[in-house]
Design a protein around this motif. Structure first.
Motif, PDB file in Angstrom:
ATOM      1  N   LYS A 105       0.830  -1.214   0.000  1.00  0.00           N
ATOM      2  CA  LYS A 105       0.000   0.000   0.000  1.00  0.00           C
ATOM      3  C   LYS A 105       0.858   1.256   0.000  1.00  0.00           C
ATOM      4  CE  LYS A 105      -3.689   2.291   2.592  1.00  0.00           C
ATOM      5  NZ  LYS A 105      -4.519   2.276   3.829  1.00  0.00           N
ATOM      6  N   GLU A 106       1.961   1.248   0.784  1.00  0.00           N
ATOM      7  CA  GLU A 106       2.799   2.440   0.935  1.00  0.00           C
ATOM      8  C   GLU A 106       3.855   2.596  -0.169  1.00  0.00           C
ATOM      9  OE1 GLU A 106       2.471   4.839   3.228  1.00  0.00           O
ATOM     10  OE2 GLU A 106       0.779   3.835   4.175  1.00  0.00           O
ATOM     11  N   SER A 107       4.304   1.478  -0.743  1.00  0.00           N
ATOM     12  CA  SER A 107       5.411   1.551  -1.718  1.00  0.00           C
ATOM     13  C   SER A 107       5.057   1.055  -3.110  1.00  0.00           C
ATOM     14  CB  SER A 107       6.609   0.729  -1.197  1.00  0.00           C
ATOM     15  OG  SER A 107       6.310  -0.647  -1.248  1.00  0.00           O
ATOM     16  N   GLY A 108       3.983   0.277  -3.202  1.00  0.00           N
ATOM     17  CA  GLY A 108       3.619  -0.311  -4.504  1.00  0.00           C
ATOM     18  C   GLY A 108       4.350  -1.610  -4.801  1.00  0.00           C
ATOM     19  N   VAL A 109       5.293  -1.993  -3.947  1.00  0.00           N
ATOM     20  CA  VAL A 109       6.072  -3.220  -4.194  1.00  0.00           C
ATOM     21  C   VAL A 109       5.303  -4.433  -3.675  1.00  0.00           C
ATOM     22  CG1 VAL A 109       8.207  -4.472  -3.665  1.00  0.00           C
ATOM     23  CG2 VAL A 109       8.273  -2.000  -4.100  1.00  0.00           C
ATOM     24  N   GLN A 110       5.114  -5.411  -4.554  1.00  0.00           N
ATOM     25  CA  GLN A 110       4.416  -6.644  -4.193  1.00  0.00           C
ATOM     26  C   GLN A 110       5.430  -7.680  -3.720  1.00  0.00           C
ATOM     27  OE1 GLN A 110       2.201  -7.230  -8.013  1.00  0.00           O
ATOM     28  NE2 GLN A 110       0.410  -7.322  -6.688  1.00  0.00           N
ATOM     29  N   ILE A 111       5.194  -8.190  -2.528  1.00  0.00           N
ATOM     30  CA  ILE A 111       6.108  -9.169  -1.926  1.00  0.00           C
ATOM     31  C   ILE A 111       5.394 -10.503  -1.787  1.00  0.00           C
ATOM     32  CG2 ILE A 111       7.444  -9.751   0.148  1.00  0.00           C
ATOM     33  CD1 ILE A 111       7.530  -6.703   0.747  1.00  0.00           C
ATOM     34  N   GLN A 112       6.109 -11.572  -2.119  1.00  0.00           N
ATOM     35  CA  GLN A 112       5.557 -12.903  -1.853  1.00  0.00           C
ATOM     36  C   GLN A 112       6.400 -13.585  -0.779  1.00  0.00           C
ATOM     37  OE1 GLN A 112       6.140 -15.874  -5.067  1.00  0.00           O
ATOM     38  NE2 GLN A 112       6.975 -14.201  -6.283  1.00  0.00           N
ATOM     39  N   ILE A 113       5.719 -14.210   0.169  1.00  0.00           N
ATOM     40  CA  ILE A 113       6.414 -14.968   1.207  1.00  0.00           C
ATOM     41  C   ILE A 113       6.596 -16.388   0.695  1.00  0.00           C
ATOM     42  CG2 ILE A 113       6.301 -15.839   3.558  1.00  0.00           C
ATOM     43  CD1 ILE A 113       4.604 -13.396   4.305  1.00  0.00           C
ATOM     44  N   ILE A 114       7.854 -16.843   0.631  1.00  0.00           N
ATOM     45  CA  ILE A 114       8.120 -18.181   0.113  1.00  0.00           C
ATOM     46  C   ILE A 114       8.527 -19.116   1.247  1.00  0.00           C
ATOM     47  CG2 ILE A 114       8.708 -17.416  -2.220  1.00  0.00           C
ATOM     48  CD1 ILE A 114      11.679 -17.659  -1.454  1.00  0.00           C
ATOM     49  N   ASP A 115       8.190 -20.399   1.085  1.00  0.00           N
ATOM     50  CA  ASP A 115       8.565 -21.359   2.125  1.00  0.00           C
ATOM     51  C   ASP A 115       9.980 -21.884   1.861  1.00  0.00           C
ATOM     52  OD1 ASP A 115       8.410 -23.403   0.157  1.00  0.00           O
ATOM     53  OD2 ASP A 115       6.317 -23.832   0.654  1.00  0.00           O
ATOM     54  N   GLY A 116      10.463 -22.682   2.795  1.00  0.00           N
ATOM     55  CA  GLY A 116      11.843 -23.171   2.701  1.00  0.00           C
ATOM     56  C   GLY A 116      12.099 -23.997   1.455  1.00  0.00           C
ATOM     57  N   LYS A 117      11.102 -24.787   1.041  1.00  0.00           N
ATOM     58  CA  LYS A 117      11.261 -25.632  -0.152  1.00  0.00           C
ATOM     59  C   LYS A 117      11.382 -24.766  -1.404  1.00  0.00           C
ATOM     60  CE  LYS A 117       9.309 -29.776  -2.259  1.00  0.00           C
ATOM     61  NZ  LYS A 117       8.171 -30.736  -2.256  1.00  0.00           N
ATOM     62  N   GLN A 118      10.537 -23.740  -1.508  1.00  0.00           N
ATOM     63  CA  GLN A 118      10.609 -22.813  -2.651  1.00  0.00           C
ATOM     64  C   GLN A 118      11.951 -22.085  -2.668  1.00  0.00           C
ATOM     65  OE1 GLN A 118       6.825 -20.840  -1.475  1.00  0.00           O
ATOM     66  NE2 GLN A 118       6.367 -20.827  -3.649  1.00  0.00           N
ATOM     67  N   GLU A 119      12.396 -21.687  -1.469  1.00  0.00           N
ATOM     68  CA  GLU A 119      13.665 -20.963  -1.354  1.00  0.00           C
ATOM     69  C   GLU A 119      14.819 -21.827  -1.866  1.00  0.00           C
ATOM     70  OE1 GLU A 119      16.182 -18.520   2.085  1.00  0.00           O
ATOM     71  OE2 GLU A 119      14.236 -19.416   2.573  1.00  0.00           O
ATOM     72  N   ALA A 120      14.837 -23.083  -1.436  1.00  0.00           N
ATOM     73  CA  ALA A 120      15.895 -24.012  -1.874  1.00  0.00           C
ATOM     74  C   ALA A 120      15.830 -24.244  -3.373  1.00  0.00           C
ATOM     75  CB  ALA A 120      15.769 -25.328  -1.115  1.00  0.00           C
ATOM     76  N   SER A 121      14.610 -24.331  -3.904  1.00  0.00           N
ATOM     77  CA  SER A 121      14.425 -24.574  -5.337  1.00  0.00           C
ATOM     78  C   SER A 121      14.911 -23.388  -6.169  1.00  0.00           C
ATOM     79  CB  SER A 121      12.938 -24.838  -5.620  1.00  0.00           C
ATOM     80  OG  SER A 121      12.704 -24.947  -6.997  1.00  0.00           O
TER      81      SER A 121
END
Length: 293
Positions: A105-121
């Protein structure tokens, strides 16, 4: 020749990074990925999340200002696409979803929270072909503030990944039980033939800094013996001396010791004698994922 610009924002537990890459496309040559800019901001979200269970108002404001500045930088550089990923600190914070909504809302930047498996991949998708040889095993170790990702490479291909809730900020705050170390040891020794030749590929800001401190040339690996000696040297110094005498940043001078401990244990359990430091990580994997998607 066409030069396109892509960006990755890595919202970690110890720091937040913006990586801008030039992606150079040729008609008859392979696509080249070249780093154009890297900005690192020391917002230690992990201490909020791991100790208090939620992101504080102070660090929320710092995160918003960081994203506002990153958005402006991406506009100035002419970035056509970006990817912003948050890892364990926001993943575990009770107000993690609320935080990313306020940031957008404040910056316009869309963030996705990724899990450990996605991070490793994503980390495993980084281009390691020039480094990896097909006649040996590799253990890729990416040490973060809240989690560490391990990937096993066999015959040049990633065959198995695992994320463990062990990181530099957690260790500093005594939040890692001995059982977690035991789990990592069991995973490495059970899934790797340690009698074969194993080498480690290390990523993260701490191993990059250690490589720079070693004086070795780009592409020249660290040895287990040097890393072990450096660990004892750093551990013998006060925090203030690591800043004043070694020139380490305040938010690097403390986390570099637990990071070194993770790499040393990974090397000991895999019987690896060499630690390669290609200076790539989650942000580089995000750029590749974004481009090829």
């Amino acid at each position: 020749m066409i030069i396109r610009k892509f960006a990755a924002i890595d919202i970690g537990s110890n720091a937040i990074r913006l990586l801008i890459n030039n992606v150079i496309e040729h008609e008859e040559k392979p696509t080249v990925f070249k780093k154009s800019e890297l900005v690192r901001v020391p917002v230690r979200l992990g201490e909020d999340s791991f100790l208090r269970g939620e992101i504080s108002e102070r660090n929320l404001k710092r995160l918003i200002k960081t994203m506002q500045s990153f958005d402006l930088l991406m506009q100035v550089y002419g970035v056509e696409k970006y990817m912003a990923c948050a890892t364990s600190a926001l993943r575990e914070a009770k107000n993690g979803q609320e935080v990313i909504e306020k940031v957008q809302k404040e910056s316009g930047v869309q963030i996705q929270i990724i899990d450990g498996k996605q991070e490793a991949s994503i980390i495993a998708s980084t281009d390691l072909k020039d480094l990896i040889k097909s006649d040996r095993f590799y253990l890729y170790v990416d040490v973060g503030g809240g989690s560490t990702e391990f990937t096993i490479f066999d015959k040049g291909n990633p065959v198995m990944s695992r994320s463990f809730e062990i990181g530099t900020v957690r260790i500093l705050n005594d939040l890692v039980k001995d059982t977690v170390w035991d789990e990592i040891k069991l995973w490495i020794t059970s899934n790797m033939n340690v009698e074969n030749k194993v080498e480690i590929i290390g990523s993260g800001g701490n191993i990059n800094k250690l490589h720079k401190m070693s004086g070795r040339k780009i592409g020249q690996p660290l040895s287990y013996i040097w890393l072990n000696a450096q660990y004892h040297f750093l551990n013998s110094m006060d925090y203030e001396d690591r800043i004043s005498e070694l020139g380490l940043n305040q938010d690097r001078a403390d986390v570099i010791i637990p990071a070194t401990k993770i790499f040393l244990n990974a090397a000991k359990w895999s019987k690896a004698k060499k630690i390669h430091v290609p200076k790539i990580g989650l942000a580089d994997g995000m750029i590749k994922t974004l481009y090829y998607r």
